[in-house]
Design a protein around this motif. Structure first.
Motif, short mmCIF file in Angstrom:
data_model
loop_
_atom_site.label_atom_id
_atom_site.label_comp_id
_atom_site.label_asym_id
_atom_site.label_seq_id
_atom_site.Cartn_x
_atom_site.Cartn_y
_atom_site.Cartn_z
N LEU A 37 40.74 50.16 41.50
CA LEU A 37 41.25 50.71 40.16
C LEU A 37 41.86 49.97 39.19
O LEU A 37 41.62 49.86 37.74
N ALA A 38 42.66 48.85 39.61
CA ALA A 38 43.37 48.09 38.81
C ALA A 38 42.43 46.99 38.10
O ALA A 38 42.54 46.73 36.69
N ASP A 39 41.49 46.55 38.99
CA ASP A 39 40.42 45.55 38.26
C ASP A 39 39.75 46.37 37.15
O ASP A 39 39.50 45.86 36.08
N ARG A 40 39.35 47.73 37.38
CA ARG A 40 38.44 48.47 36.58
C ARG A 40 39.39 48.83 35.23
O ARG A 40 38.89 48.64 34.26
N ALA A 41 40.80 48.92 35.37
CA ALA A 41 41.59 49.17 34.27
C ALA A 41 41.56 47.75 33.40
O ALA A 41 41.66 48.05 31.91
N ARG A 42 41.85 47.02 34.04
CA ARG A 42 41.83 45.46 33.45
C ARG A 42 40.88 45.27 32.47
O ARG A 42 40.50 44.89 31.25
N LEU A 43 39.61 45.54 33.24
CA LEU A 43 38.32 45.35 32.44
C LEU A 43 38.07 46.41 31.28
O LEU A 43 37.83 45.76 30.35
N GLN A 44 38.58 47.50 31.58
CA GLN A 44 38.68 48.27 30.50
C GLN A 44 39.48 48.01 28.94
O GLN A 44 38.89 48.10 27.82
N ILE A 45 40.57 47.58 29.44
CA ILE A 45 41.54 47.00 28.41
C ILE A 45 40.78 45.71 27.73
O ILE A 45 40.88 45.65 26.43
N ALA A 46 40.19 44.57 28.66
CA ALA A 46 39.76 43.51 27.97
C ALA A 46 38.60 44.09 27.06
O ALA A 46 38.06 43.39 26.17
N ARG A 47 37.66 45.08 27.72
CA ARG A 47 36.47 45.53 26.85
C ARG A 47 36.76 46.12 25.50
O ARG A 47 36.16 45.68 24.38
N VAL A 48 37.90 46.94 25.52
CA VAL A 48 38.23 47.52 24.26
C VAL A 48 39.02 46.36 23.41
O VAL A 48 38.79 46.24 21.93
N GLU A 103 46.62 35.77 22.63
CA GLU A 103 45.82 34.89 23.22
C GLU A 103 46.56 34.75 24.64
O GLU A 103 47.17 33.51 24.91
N GLU A 104 46.48 35.65 25.46
CA GLU A 104 47.11 35.46 26.84
C GLU A 104 46.25 35.96 28.04
O GLU A 104 46.44 35.31 29.02
N GLU A 105 45.27 36.57 27.70
CA GLU A 105 44.75 37.29 29.05
C GLU A 105 43.20 36.97 29.06
O GLU A 105 42.58 36.75 28.04
N SER A 106 42.87 36.53 30.21
CA SER A 106 41.26 36.22 30.53
C SER A 106 40.91 37.14 31.77
O SER A 106 41.41 36.63 32.73
N VAL A 107 40.48 38.08 31.60
CA VAL A 107 40.12 38.98 32.69
C VAL A 107 38.65 38.85 33.36
O VAL A 107 37.72 38.94 32.60
N PRO A 108 38.54 38.09 34.51
CA PRO A 108 37.45 37.88 35.26
C PRO A 108 36.63 39.11 35.73
O PRO A 108 37.35 40.28 35.97
N LEU A 109 35.49 39.11 35.52
CA LEU A 109 34.55 40.14 36.11
C LEU A 109 34.48 40.01 37.76
O LEU A 109 34.39 39.06 38.16
N SER A 110 34.59 41.22 38.21
CA SER A 110 34.78 41.31 39.70
C SER A 110 34.04 42.20 40.33
O SER A 110 34.21 43.53 39.61
N ASN A 111 33.47 42.19 41.10
CA ASN A 111 32.50 43.41 42.14
C ASN A 111 33.67 44.39 42.66
O ASN A 111 33.50 45.43 42.84
N ASN A 112 35.02 43.78 42.82
CA ASN A 112 35.79 44.91 43.11
C ASN A 112 36.14 45.96 42.30
O ASN A 112 36.68 46.94 42.43
N ALA A 113 35.83 45.72 41.04
CA ALA A 113 35.84 46.77 40.01
C ALA A 113 34.98 47.88 40.21
O ALA A 113 35.09 49.06 39.61
N THR A 114 34.11 47.76 41.13
CA THR A 114 33.13 48.92 41.43
C THR A 114 33.78 49.84 42.45
O THR A 114 33.24 51.07 42.76
N THR A 115 34.90 49.53 42.89
CA THR A 115 35.45 50.54 44.15
C THR A 115 36.35 51.34 43.48
O THR A 115 36.87 51.15 42.30
N ASP A 116 36.62 52.49 44.07
CA ASP A 116 37.64 53.55 43.79
C ASP A 116 38.98 53.43 44.37
O ASP A 116 39.69 54.31 44.00
#
Length: 318
Positions: A38-49, A20-33
């Motif tokens: 890319l870092a935001d998208r990777a964090r979202l992927q990790i949080a999703r899994v 219990e340590e991470e809280s990954v906010p959703l960010s529109n920055n995750a839509t950029t390449d």
């Protein structure tokens, strides 16, 4: 008495140890390449899994919340590549480990096979609804569970106590069909029959047995549909290993990474494993399984009885 509360999908499964340590906010920055996108998208992927593996239910990989689904629908429409999970992140087991094709070695978020998730993504966040697979959780609580597991070799008995979420009111992915097609059809036809034949006119009404029978059957039809469409169809809880007494009869589900008993099947529309799964019924909005099959059978019978009775009433044959 337990107090009902919205289902929190980040509650850990009793089978999984959670950091219990991470809280990954959703960010529109995750839509950029580029850059931080890319870092935001990777964090979202990790949080999703992470949330997928922590779920207490046998579900496929989906967005963890309807807010995340809303972001996906608005920002990544049709962009499957943005939602593929690297195997190194997910630790997903697959029999095709020797396949060198990168597209085959990534996990895709379970696709929308219903065409209705956009409605859930648009409305559910405003009602604070939870999510299990593609099911909309309107009401839930926590229950205490005690499992007794006997070692068949040594005869030693192990007792394990834990809490897990219990679903009280759940809508399937086809809930727009239920609310805007099925119920209106029933209410329009029944209302027509009432206006034409049941409603007293000039102090004269149909014989009491006909009025009473029509009222009971129509009310039963509406209630049976509600019990079918708003009840947990029998969503399976996650099992990292089969029960010792059923070790040879349970099967592994790749979609949900859990063992399942015979008769329990993965439903692509609801993205969950349903016990004694029969089919997915768009008219009721949900899957039909172990827990809502009796009410579904009552609904089907009452549909035909009420339809025939209403036709007779409207045409004056009764």
């Amino acid at each position: 008495a337990a107090v009902a509360e919205p289902l929190e999908l980040d509650r850990p499964s009793p089978h999984v140890a959670v950091d219990e340590e991470e809280s990954v906010p959703l960010s529109n920055n995750a839509t950029t390449d580029g850059g931080g996108g890319l870092a935001d998208r990777a964090r979202l992927q990790i949080a999703r899994v992470k949330k997928w593996k922590e779920s207490s239910f046998a579900v496929a990989l989906t967005e963890p919340t309807w807010e995340a689904e809303q972001l996906k629908q608005s920002a990544f429409w049709g962009d499957d590549k943005a939602y593929r999970i690297p195997r190194s992140v997910s630790n997903y087991n697959n029999d095709d480990d020797d396949d060198d094709d990168d597209d085959q070695t990534d996990i895709a978020v379970h696709p929308d096979t219903t065409g209705c998730l956009c409605c859930s993504a648009m409305l559910c966040p405003y009602f604070g609804a939870g999510r299990v697979g593609n099911m909309v959780v309107l009401r839930s609580t926590m229950e205490k569970v005690e499992e007794v597991d006997e070692d068949l070799e040594t005869g030693e008995v192990h007792v394990r106590r834990y809490t897990r979420p219990k679903l009280l009111c759940v809508l399937g992915p086809y809930w727009p069909m239920l609310l805007f097609v099925t119920y209106p059809l029933i209410l329009v036809v029944s209302g027509w029959a009432y206006y034409v034949a049941i409603r007293p006119e000039n102090g004269v009404s149909k014989p009491f047995p006909i009025v009473f029978g029509w009222t009971v059957l129509t009310a039963g039809l509406i209630v049976a549909l509600a019990l079918t469409g708003c009840r947990d169809p029998g969503i399976l809880y996650k099992h990292d290993k089969p029960p010792a007494q059923h070790e040879n009869s349970w099967r592994w589900s790749d979609h949900t990474q859990t063992y399942r008993p015979r008769g329990a099947h993965f439903d692509a529309d609801t993205a969950v494993v349903v016990e004694e799964f029969d089919h997915t019924c768009p008219w009721t909005g949900t899957a039909i399984g172990k827990k809502n099959m009796p009410s579904f059978q009552a609904f089907v019978c009452l549909v035909f009885i009420c339809l025939i009775m209403n036709i007779f009433l409207i045409t004056g044959a009764l």
